[in-house]
Motif scaffolding. Sequence first.
Motif, mmCIF file in Angstrom:
data_model
loop_
_atom_site.group_PDB
_atom_site.id
_atom_site.type_symbol
_atom_site.label_atom_id
_atom_site.label_comp_id
_atom_site.label_asym_id
_atom_site.label_seq_id
_atom_site.Cartn_x
_atom_site.Cartn_y
_atom_site.Cartn_z
ATOM 1 N N TYR A 1 19.256 0.884 -1.363
ATOM 2 C CA TYR A 1 17.937 1.085 -0.763
ATOM 3 C C TYR A 1 17.169 2.068 -1.619
ATOM 4 O O TYR A 1 17.753 3.002 -2.181
ATOM 5 C CB TYR A 1 18.070 1.654 0.656
ATOM 6 C CG TYR A 1 18.034 0.616 1.745
ATOM 7 C CD1 TYR A 1 16.846 0.283 2.383
ATOM 8 C CD2 TYR A 1 19.186 -0.046 2.135
ATOM 9 C CE1 TYR A 1 16.812 -0.680 3.384
ATOM 10 C CE2 TYR A 1 19.166 -1.017 3.132
ATOM 11 C CZ TYR A 1 17.971 -1.321 3.752
ATOM 12 O OH TYR A 1 17.930 -2.279 4.736
ATOM 13 N N GLU A 2 15.883 1.861 -1.722
ATOM 14 C CA GLU A 2 15.007 2.825 -2.397
ATOM 15 C C GLU A 2 13.728 2.882 -1.572
ATOM 16 O O GLU A 2 13.148 1.839 -1.231
ATOM 17 C CB GLU A 2 14.752 2.381 -3.836
ATOM 18 C CG GLU A 2 14.141 3.478 -4.714
ATOM 19 C CD GLU A 2 12.643 3.553 -4.549
ATOM 20 O OE1 GLU A 2 12.116 4.668 -4.402
ATOM 21 O OE2 GLU A 2 12.010 2.483 -4.552
ATOM 22 N N ALA A 3 13.309 4.102 -1.258
ATOM 23 C CA ALA A 3 12.270 4.298 -0.245
ATOM 24 C C ALA A 3 10.965 3.549 -0.549
ATOM 25 O O ALA A 3 10.428 2.852 0.328
ATOM 26 C CB ALA A 3 11.998 5.791 -0.075
ATOM 27 N N GLN A 4 10.463 3.695 -1.771
ATOM 28 C CA GLN A 4 9.166 3.056 -2.077
ATOM 29 C C GLN A 4 9.271 1.537 -1.989
ATOM 30 O O GLN A 4 8.385 0.863 -1.453
ATOM 31 C CB GLN A 4 8.704 3.451 -3.475
ATOM 32 C CG GLN A 4 8.341 4.913 -3.619
ATOM 33 C CD GLN A 4 7.952 5.221 -5.052
ATOM 34 O OE1 GLN A 4 6.787 5.135 -5.414
ATOM 35 N NE2 GLN A 4 8.913 5.561 -5.875
ATOM 36 N N ALA B 1 11.453 -0.239 -0.251
ATOM 37 C CA ALA B 1 11.664 -0.680 1.128
ATOM 38 C C ALA B 1 10.381 -0.579 1.945
ATOM 39 O O ALA B 1 10.060 -1.489 2.732
ATOM 40 C CB ALA B 1 12.776 0.149 1.779
ATOM 41 N N MET B 2 9.627 0.497 1.740
ATOM 42 C CA MET B 2 8.386 0.636 2.510
ATOM 43 C C MET B 2 7.372 -0.436 2.094
ATOM 44 O O MET B 2 6.645 -0.965 2.934
ATOM 45 C CB MET B 2 7.788 2.044 2.322
ATOM 46 C CG MET B 2 8.629 3.157 2.929
ATOM 47 S SD MET B 2 9.131 2.891 4.638
ATOM 48 C CE MET B 2 7.588 3.007 5.529
ATOM 49 N N PHE C 1 3.918 -0.641 -6.542
ATOM 50 C CA PHE C 1 4.433 -0.744 -5.168
ATOM 51 C C PHE C 1 3.282 -0.973 -4.181
ATOM 52 O O PHE C 1 3.517 -0.996 -2.973
ATOM 53 C CB PHE C 1 5.164 0.545 -4.764
ATOM 54 C CG PHE C 1 6.509 0.715 -5.437
ATOM 55 C CD1 PHE C 1 7.534 -0.183 -5.224
ATOM 56 C CD2 PHE C 1 6.749 1.800 -6.259
ATOM 57 C CE1 PHE C 1 8.777 -0.020 -5.827
ATOM 58 C CE2 PHE C 1 7.988 1.984 -6.865
ATOM 59 C CZ PHE C 1 9.007 1.064 -6.650
#
Lengths: 311, 131
Positions: free
Chosen positions: A36-39, A41-42, A240
């Motif tokens: 998972y990577e925050a940017q 996933a968001m 992103f």
Amino acid sequence: MTLNFPNVTDLATPFFVLAIALEMAWIFYEKRGGRYEAQDAMTSLFMGVGSVVSGLLVGFIAYWFFMALWAITPLDLGHAWWVIAICFVLDDLRYYWVHRFGHRIRWVWASHVNHHSSQHYNLTTALRQTWTGTFTLMMIVRAPLVLMGFHPAMIFFVGGLNLIYQFWIHTEAIDKCPRWFEAVMNTPSHHRVHHGRNARYLDANYAGVFIIWDRMFGTFVPEQRDEPVDYGLVHNIGTFNPLRVAFHEWVAIFKDWTQPGVTWYDRWNYAIKPPGWRHDGKGGSTEMLKRIDVKRNPEKAGTPGFEESRM
Amino acid sequence: MPLEVMASIVVVGLLAVYVMMRVMKFDQTLVLTDEAIARAEWGADNVTAPAQEVIVAQSGQAALVRSRRGWGVLWVMGLDATSHDLAGADVQAHPKGLILKFHDFAAPCVVLHLTPDEATAWRAQIEEGQQ
């Protein structure tokens, strides 16, 4: 006749959130089963929200189209459970072809590309859905179902079930399912292949629910133990921003159309040829990438994904 | 499901997922620790134009790469990397190093984290490569 079916994708939303939390916790504690990577996933989650909003704004177009067809068809198969089951299977066949068109016709790819724009493969990737599906006009592929007597509400219902099924297969946390299940159903392993940008895995495993369509139509490639899937696009995007993710290929088509020296025939081809095609012959293709890989690794020739017919 | 209930689930769900990712440190980024990593990342993103020469930034957040197409830049995006050719790109000074503007809707710009000496050398290399 008026039919009422629940909006199953709406009802599944709390389950989606919970499943994402569970997958993240699994990866965190087990230190395996995906990334998972925050940017990233968001972005995927915002794409999912945008897709729902898009459906609210322009979904009426498909609805009106199907209701118009329903008004003219003399057939009505009713809504017995077996009719719903047949509708589900036929709609999955419809999904296979729309999905295949989505990878081989750039006009449709422009809508679908965002789903493949993540370099990760987790449950949030499943929600990285298109905002522009209506504009591909692929609703036409569903027209035969309506004309055959399946009510539009039933078709939307089974389509929703299809999408929900596809949610759970976007994970690396599940390796392989039982052999009989892998033979018939689309699974995390089969769908990982579909999201791969390795030459071996390009343009394979288009199935929604039943992998049998890929086996029948010659597009099946099994996941190889010795070749981990590299997720994402052949050439990844550099943003992103959900707006750019949603529209970048449409903008690219427009730029190709408006470049100097292209004819109307070239413009037509920029819309209907596979992604990568160029009017000056300098473009790329899946077949070319496979040939390059085999040239560099001759031992791959003839192995799954590198059969002569695919090159 | 009523729209306001759906919207509430979505907003709370997005916040919860984001907080979980921060707590679990799923916000860390890739570091290009050496040339081999940069070369591999470039190769995966440019199958038809493998890297011939690689200059990795000290920050590990970017690399200049020469291929048969000319010079390009590789930069870190989260846990992964992406790349772009430098032909037609505008290069400008930035407090963190340099900013490249690609005039590409799919990759509008990138801020390169460079030391002052690197920024000077990279700018010269980029502008020379564009001639």
